[in-house]
Design a protein around this motif. Structure first.
Motif, PDB file in Angstrom:
ATOM      1  N   TYR A 193       0.547  -1.070   0.086  1.00  0.00           N
ATOM      2  CA  TYR A 193       0.064   0.018   0.113  1.00  0.00           C
ATOM      3  C   TYR A 193       0.801   1.335  -0.022  1.00  0.00           C
ATOM      4  O   TYR A 193       0.600   2.172   0.936  1.00  0.00           O
ATOM      5  CB  TYR A 193      -1.107  -0.024   1.051  1.00  0.00           C
ATOM      6  N   PHE A 208      -5.359  -1.270  -5.735  1.00  0.00           N
ATOM      7  CA  PHE A 208      -6.398  -1.941  -4.871  1.00  0.00           C
ATOM      8  C   PHE A 208      -7.879  -1.309  -5.324  1.00  0.00           C
ATOM      9  O   PHE A 208      -8.640  -2.116  -5.444  1.00  0.00           O
ATOM     10  CB  PHE A 208      -6.086  -1.745  -3.537  1.00  0.00           C
ATOM     11  N   ILE A 236      -8.713  -3.059  -8.356  1.00  0.00           N
ATOM     12  CA  ILE A 236      -9.188  -4.288  -8.164  1.00  0.00           C
ATOM     13  C   ILE A 236     -10.660  -4.461  -7.889  1.00  0.00           C
ATOM     14  O   ILE A 236     -11.335  -5.122  -8.385  1.00  0.00           O
ATOM     15  CB  ILE A 236      -8.241  -4.886  -6.943  1.00  0.00           C
ATOM     16  N   TYR A 252     -13.811  -9.675  -8.648  1.00  0.00           N
ATOM     17  CA  TYR A 252     -13.483  -9.308  -7.252  1.00  0.00           C
ATOM     18  C   TYR A 252     -14.815  -8.811  -6.608  1.00  0.00           C
ATOM     19  O   TYR A 252     -15.275  -7.781  -6.576  1.00  0.00           O
ATOM     20  CB  TYR A 252     -12.560  -8.160  -7.094  1.00  0.00           C
ATOM     21  N   GLY A 309     -13.675  -4.576   4.848  1.00  0.00           N
ATOM     22  CA  GLY A 309     -12.832  -4.763   3.516  1.00  0.00           C
ATOM     23  C   GLY A 309     -12.233  -6.432   3.640  1.00  0.00           C
ATOM     24  O   GLY A 309     -11.686  -6.787   3.099  1.00  0.00           O
ATOM     25  N   SER A 310     -12.650  -7.190   4.996  1.00  0.00           N
ATOM     26  CA  SER A 310     -12.046  -8.518   4.974  1.00  0.00           C
ATOM     27  C   SER A 310     -10.564  -8.217   5.265  1.00  0.00           C
ATOM     28  O   SER A 310      -9.968  -9.384   4.814  1.00  0.00           O
ATOM     29  CB  SER A 310     -12.658  -9.320   4.231  1.00  0.00           C
ATOM     30  N   ASN A 369      -5.971 -10.760   5.803  1.00  0.00           N
ATOM     31  CA  ASN A 369      -4.735 -11.024   5.676  1.00  0.00           C
ATOM     32  C   ASN A 369      -3.796 -11.373   6.341  1.00  0.00           C
ATOM     33  O   ASN A 369      -2.596 -11.692   6.431  1.00  0.00           O
ATOM     34  CB  ASN A 369      -4.370  -9.380   5.334  1.00  0.00           C
ATOM     35  N   TYR A 374      -8.887 -13.307  -7.206  1.00  0.00           N
ATOM     36  CA  TYR A 374      -7.562 -12.943  -7.256  1.00  0.00           C
ATOM     37  C   TYR A 374      -6.773 -13.245  -8.384  1.00  0.00           C
ATOM     38  O   TYR A 374      -5.473 -12.999  -8.347  1.00  0.00           O
ATOM     39  CB  TYR A 374      -7.020 -13.602  -5.805  1.00  0.00           C
ATOM     40  N   THR A 386      -4.737  -7.432 -10.531  1.00  0.00           N
ATOM     41  CA  THR A 386      -4.179  -8.134  -9.217  1.00  0.00           C
ATOM     42  C   THR A 386      -2.747  -8.338  -9.490  1.00  0.00           C
ATOM     43  O   THR A 386      -1.981  -8.305  -8.676  1.00  0.00           O
ATOM     44  CB  THR A 386      -4.841  -9.171  -9.132  1.00  0.00           C
ATOM     45  N   PHE A 402      -0.761  -5.418  -8.913  1.00  0.00           N
ATOM     46  CA  PHE A 402      -0.933  -4.983  -7.557  1.00  0.00           C
ATOM     47  C   PHE A 402       0.153  -5.694  -6.949  1.00  0.00           C
ATOM     48  O   PHE A 402       0.966  -5.104  -6.171  1.00  0.00           O
ATOM     49  CB  PHE A 402      -2.306  -5.335  -7.176  1.00  0.00           C
ATOM     50  N   GLU A 426       0.917 -12.628   0.238  1.00  0.00           N
ATOM     51  CA  GLU A 426      -0.355 -12.227   0.972  1.00  0.00           C
ATOM     52  C   GLU A 426      -1.139 -13.401   1.486  1.00  0.00           C
ATOM     53  O   GLU A 426      -0.985 -14.341   0.624  1.00  0.00           O
ATOM     54  CB  GLU A 426      -1.075 -11.372   0.121  1.00  0.00           C
ATOM     55  N   SER A 482      -4.988 -14.334   2.111  1.00  0.00           N
ATOM     56  CA  SER A 482      -6.625 -13.758   2.278  1.00  0.00           C
ATOM     57  C   SER A 482      -7.474 -15.008   2.747  1.00  0.00           C
ATOM     58  O   SER A 482      -7.761 -15.533   2.121  1.00  0.00           O
ATOM     59  CB  SER A 482      -7.031 -13.228   0.918  1.00  0.00           C
TER      60      SER A 482
HETATM   61  C1  AVJ Z   1      -8.029  -5.347   1.159  1.00  0.00           C
HETATM   62  C2  AVJ Z   1      -6.803  -7.093   2.091  1.00  0.00           C
HETATM   63  C3  AVJ Z   1      -8.999  -7.320   1.678  1.00  0.00           C
HETATM   64  O1  AVJ Z   1      -7.273  -9.594   0.699  1.00  0.00           O
HETATM   65  O2  AVJ Z   1      -8.966  -9.570  -0.616  1.00  0.00           O
HETATM   66  C4  AVJ Z   1      -7.247  -7.793  -3.242  1.00  0.00           C
HETATM   67  C5  AVJ Z   1      -6.470  -7.174  -0.933  1.00  0.00           C
HETATM   68  N1  AVJ Z   1      -5.219  -8.517  -2.402  1.00  0.00           N
HETATM   69  N2  AVJ Z   1      -6.565  -8.633  -4.296  1.00  0.00           N
HETATM   70  C6  AVJ Z   1      -8.073  -8.978   0.010  1.00  0.00           C
HETATM   71  C7  AVJ Z   1      -6.377  -7.722  -2.130  1.00  0.00           C
HETATM   72  C8  AVJ Z   1      -5.426  -8.918  -3.832  1.00  0.00           C
HETATM   73  C9  AVJ Z   1      -7.685  -7.497  -0.229  1.00  0.00           C
HETATM   74  N3  AVJ Z   1      -7.932  -6.701   1.225  1.00  0.00           N
END
Ligand code: AVJ
Length: 322
Positions: free
Chosen positions: A41, A49, A52, A58, A164-165, A169, A209, A216, A219, A283, A285
């Motif tokens: 970020y 983001f 996305i 998404y 945002g869930s 992460n 994703y 993505t 990103f 990452e 999720s």
């Molecule tokens: C913002 C952390 C909720 O994990 O879904 C989106 C970030 N990474 N696509 C997620 C994210 C790849 C997103 N969050």
């Protein structure tokens, strides 16, 4: 970057370059190699983001916004009047706007966000839309204990909003630790309002994703662009690939940057060798069942008092109390 109105002061605790360099060194020494997802970020990363969130695959943001549109009245009534609203990872603030529109006489809005530009942009917009709500932005990493500014008028309760869930992460231990910090921060009468993505058809999750437009992917790779610029690493962008797979046992998307050939990467005076096809973890999720999440909250000393869903039950917003 936007200028803030005169009466709003930014509390800037953005980590220094030296800290980032340290985090990168430690991550590359680890086996398997890993880098923390908050490094996504920077200004460009926050923009990507947002892009996305507009991709057809998404579903998370669309589902959460639909949920908020349908239930904000009920959610605001549950939170009650005179709330001090603290938001972790404030992002673009669309959902916050819905909440602030419905809350009765909120005492303060305290966004805590690691991306300085995203924070300034959202506060500039929100302060125009809600001139009567005092705003106390803090640029900081919310995984560290924070001493947040107090409000001038005394609140009925502090509510920590974590949409945002983003909780997904974090691996379970870290998620529990963060919720423990929230519990301490909110006090006895406080609450947590948290967005939680739900388990569903793995193909749908995996598509979210791996969008067809490749946003993505961009990103994920932007983390390396950012590190090359900010801490002087020499990641070769043409020799790393984005890979995101759903691990059904762990119930999570695992995103990695895969080295497409054998190569060396320099960090300060240290050299890190990558093998061909070596994956670096960037990452997780996590996706939850209601039971999974209730148990996690319980471990942090929190109880799920309400759960709201979107019409398709893809996503949930949960209200947690002590
Ligand atoms: C913002 C952390 C909720 O994990 O879904 C989106 C970030 N990474 N696509 C997620 C994210 C790849 C997103 N969050």
């Amino acid at each position: 970057m936007s200028a803030l109105p005169n009466d709003i002061r930014l509390d800037d605790r953005h980590p220094a370059v030296a800290d980032t360099l340290d985090v990168v060194r430690r991550g590359l020494r680890a086996k398997p190699k890993r880098l923390p997802s908050r490094l996504f970020y920077d200004e460009r990363g926050s923009q990507l983001f947002e892009a996305i969130c507009e991709q057809p695959e998404y579903y998370l943001t669309r589902a959460e916004i639909a949920l908020m549109r349908e239930h904000t009245g009920d959610i605001a009534a549950t939170l009650g009047p005179d709330v001090r609203l603290v938001e972790y990872g404030s992002g673009s603030g669309i959902k916050t706007r819905l909440l602030l529109e419905h809350l009765a006489t909120p005492v303060a809005y305290v966004p805590v966000e690691i991306s300085r530009s995203a924070l300034l942009d959202s506060v500039a917009t929100l302060s125009t839309a809600f001139p009567q709500v005092p705003m106390q932005p803090v640029c900081a990493d919310f995984t560290q204990p924070l001493r947040l500014p107090v409000a001038t008028r005394s609140p009925r309760r502090t509510v920590i909003y974590f949409p945002g869930s983003t909780i997904g992460n974090f691996v379970a231990r870290d998620a529990v630790a963060i919720m423990q910090l929230m519990r301490a921060e909110m006090g006895d009468n406080g609450a947590v309002l948290i967005g939680v993505d739900l388990k569903k058809d793995p193909a749908l999750i995996e598509a979210a994703y791996n969008d067809a437009a490749g946003i993505t992917r961009e990103f994920t790779l932007n983390m390396l662009v950012r590190l090359n610029r900010e801490v002087g690493t020499d990641f070769d962008l043409s020799a790393f690939a984005h890979r995101a797979h759903y691990n059904p046992m762990a119930g999570r998307i695992e995103t990695t940057l895969v080295s497409t050939r054998q190569q060396d990467v320099h960090v300060g005076n240290e050299v890190f060798a990558f093998g061909e096809d070596e994956a670096m973890q960037v990452e997780y999720s996590c996706k939850y069942s209601l039971e999974d999440f209730a148990e996690l909250a319980h471990k942090a000393g929190l109880r799920v008092e309400h759960v709201w869903f979107d019409a398709e039950k893809q996503f949930s917003v949960q209200y947690l109390v002590r």
